[in-house]
Design a protein around this motif. Structure first.
Motif, short mmCIF file in Angstrom:
data_model
loop_
_atom_site.label_atom_id
_atom_site.label_comp_id
_atom_site.label_asym_id
_atom_site.label_seq_id
_atom_site.Cartn_x
_atom_site.Cartn_y
_atom_site.Cartn_z
N UNK A 1 60.26 126.32 13.47
CA UNK A 1 61.62 126.48 13.25
C UNK A 1 62.01 126.04 11.83
N UNK A 2 61.77 126.90 10.91
CA UNK A 2 61.91 126.35 9.35
C UNK A 2 63.20 125.59 8.82
N UNK A 3 64.23 125.88 9.77
CA UNK A 3 65.46 125.10 9.21
C UNK A 3 65.59 123.55 10.04
N UNK A 4 64.64 123.77 11.37
CA UNK A 4 64.96 122.22 11.94
C UNK A 4 63.80 121.40 10.97
N UNK A 5 62.70 122.01 10.49
CA UNK A 5 61.74 121.51 9.92
C UNK A 5 62.13 120.89 8.62
N UNK A 6 62.97 121.68 7.91
CA UNK A 6 63.36 121.52 6.50
C UNK A 6 64.27 120.20 6.67
N UNK A 7 65.24 120.30 7.67
CA UNK A 7 66.31 119.18 7.91
C UNK A 7 65.35 117.90 8.42
N UNK A 8 64.28 118.08 9.14
CA UNK A 8 63.37 116.81 9.45
C UNK A 8 62.75 116.20 8.37
N UNK A 9 62.11 117.31 7.29
CA UNK A 9 61.61 116.78 5.99
C UNK A 9 62.40 115.94 5.07
N UNK A 10 63.80 116.46 5.17
CA UNK A 10 64.76 115.72 4.06
C UNK A 10 65.17 114.36 4.91
N UNK A 11 65.53 114.30 6.16
CA UNK A 11 65.81 112.96 6.77
C UNK A 11 64.77 111.94 6.92
N UNK A 12 63.39 112.57 7.09
CA UNK A 12 62.51 111.50 7.18
C UNK A 12 61.56 111.25 5.95
N UNK A 13 61.96 112.21 4.79
CA UNK A 13 61.33 111.90 3.43
C UNK A 13 62.27 110.95 2.79
#
Ligand code: NAD
Length: 496
Positions: free
Chosen positions: A262-274
């Motif tokens: 799920x690319x939206x979930x992955x993008x959210x995760x990358x931003x908060x974790x990065x």
């Protein structure tokens, strides 16, 4: 007058005259917020003496008493989360909400330690031979020490001392000299909760006092969390002195995104974790590994989200990301971005151009750097800043090989909708903490935290059952009592 930050020894704040001092900054303002007094070998020795005296009775205190003090401490921490969070934010720069989150994760370890009567239970085997029983016990070590990094001034110390103290040890904490104030609040609240004076002590300082800790014969075990070169040195030097030691080092955490994710979930995760906590988390995602055709749509989504990220003062409502901890660190991180650009990487979002980076505080905007390759310094070094490097992989094999070839092995995450891909990842990846559709897989307090390879020197992870093991020594007792039902004296090894 500038705030003076002292030590906590024997149940009170100690500010010795004439000690070396270092400035402590408010990184959001770029100004000095206080001065920390640095301990030396003599001060450390006085703390060990106090701790050892306190240990003589605390080490024998009934489990119920120890548990009750932990329960009282838990309540006080809960009531003072706001105060602790403000102290953290002031010296570290992270947002108050993030600081409160870290204090809560620390509090969870205290909650685990409230159950110490259950966790410190041992084993008993009746009749291992005729009239013979065997049982195990775990006893505290004595005076133990923790040396902690700047990035979690409350949570990382709380990975250590609640468990160490709940099992009956006395503890000496040497916090980071960059944000030392939170440690004093934690110590004062513990005293207020009824912990006897001298069981928990804080000795501020830098390398000088760390060396004194490593060499002091009265300290039985050392827990360390910090960068890899120092962790490796601490491990070797403390072990040479016959101490038990666990030394957690740096990290380079990868997040693999498979084409079915799920690319939206992955993008959210990358931003908060990065970018959360300005990338100054040992479990931050610093390398994004999009697999196959995932790269373009994923990077588009991340770029769009970064435009909305609010960089600013940690104590201001609405800030998403604060400054870096020091000016030198900010400049070092910016230098890595420049270097990668020079080596051919593509800087999609450049934090150096961010408006906040032009002010007085130690700010840097978020950077997203594409087409990074493993030979670039940006990939090889731990950056510990708001920079997400993108290393593209053609397939899962290449992605897994990349992660496993890295010398660090703290955390690693995969984003996918495939159960079998997730299982393969869990089995093959060398990292100690694995996330499946979870970017920062920090274990809860009743599990143990730790990586492997260059991210951990020693065998035991922190908190949870491994923490209890680390801070106790095992004994096995074999007992036989005179019993008229068992006649005769057997001088041999009891067998049946
Ligand atoms: P650091 O290694 O510079 O400092 C950690 C501690 O060691 C501090 O208390 C410091 O005073 C002391 N120290 C520093 N230099 C020393 C020396 N030469 N001799 C003796 N002692 C010394 O780390 P930091 O910059 O405070 O923290 C960031 C680092 O910590 C990052 O590398 C991060 O990945 C790591 N970290 C790891 C974990 C983990 O769980 N593995 C958790 C948090 C932070």
């Amino acid at each position: 007058m500038t705030k003076q930050i002292g030590h906590y020894i024997g149940g009170k704040i100690v500010v010795p005259e004439g000690a070396r001092k270092l400035p402590v900054y408010d990184p959001g303002l770029g100004e000095v917020a206080g001065e920390v007094h640095l301990g030396d070998a003599e001060l450390l020795d006085s703390a060990v003496k106090v701790a050892n005296e306190a240990y003589q009775s605390w080490g024998r205190a009934p489990l119920s008493r120890r548990a009750r003090v932990m329960f009282a401490y838990r309540e006080l921490l809960e009531r003072n989360i706001g105060k602790i969070a403000k102290a953290i934010s002031e010296e570290h720069g992270k947002t108050v909400a993030d600081a409160a989150g870290e204090a809560r994760r620390g509090l969870e370890v205290v909650e685990f330690a409230c159950g110490i009567p259950q966790v410190q239970k041992s084993q008993y085997s009746a009749s291992v031979s005729r009239g013979v029983d065997t049982y195990s016990i775990r006893q505290p070590l004595g005076v133990v020490a923790g040396i902690t990094p700047f990035n979690f001034p409350a949570m990382v110390p709380m990975w250590m001392f609640p468990v160490a103290i709940a099992v009956g040890n006395s503890f000496i904490l040497k916090p980071s000299e960059k944000d030392p104030s939170a440690s004093l609040l934690l110590a004062e609240l513990f005293s207020e909760a009824g912990l006897p004076e001298g069981v928990f002590n804080v000795v501020q300082g830098d390398r000088e006092v760390v060396e004194a800790i490593l060499d002091h014969p009265g300290i039985r075990a050392v827990s360390f969390v910090g960068s890899t070169p120092i962790a490796s040195y601490i491990y070797r030097r403390a072990a040479e002195q016959g101490k038990r030691v666990q030394a957690l080092g740096g990290a380079k955490n990868h997040m693999i995104v498979l084409p079915d994710a799920d690319l939206d979930a992955a993008a959210d995760a990358a931003v908060s974790a990065g970018y959360g906590s300005a990338g100054e988390r040992c479990m931050a995602i610093s390398v994004l590994v999009p697999v196959g055709e995932t790269a373009e749509p994923l990077l588009e989504r991340i770029t769009a989200r970064l435009a909305d990220l609010r960089v600013g003062y940690g104590q201001e409502e609405g800030t998403d990301m604060g400054p870096l901890v020091t000016r030198e660190h900010r400049d070092r991180v910016a230098g890595f971005v420049a270097n990668a650009e020079g080596e051919g990487a593509e800087v999609l979002v450049d934090g150096r151009d961010h408006e906040a980076a032009k002010g007085k505080g130690f700010y840097l905007g978020p950077s997203l750097v594409d087409r990074v390759t493993p030979d670039m310094e940006l990939y090889k070094q731990e950056i510990f800043g708001p920079v997400l490097s993108v290393v593209r992989a053609k397939d899962s094999d290449e992605a897994i090989d990349l992660v496993n070839s890295n010398p660090y092995a703290n955390g690693a995450a995969i984003f996918t909708r495939s159960g079998s891909a997730a299982h393969r990842f869990q089995d093959e990846i060398t990292a100690g903490m694995v996330g499946i559709n979870v970017p920062i897989p920090v274990p809860v307090a009743y599990y143990s935290f730790g990586g492997s390879k260059d991210s951990l020197f020693g065998d035991t992870h922190v908190h949870g059952e491994e923490g209890v093991k680390f801070y106790t020594r095992g004994k096995v007792v074999t007992q036989r009592w005179a019993d008229e039902r068992i006649p005769g004296v057997d001088f041999g090894f009891p067998q049946t």
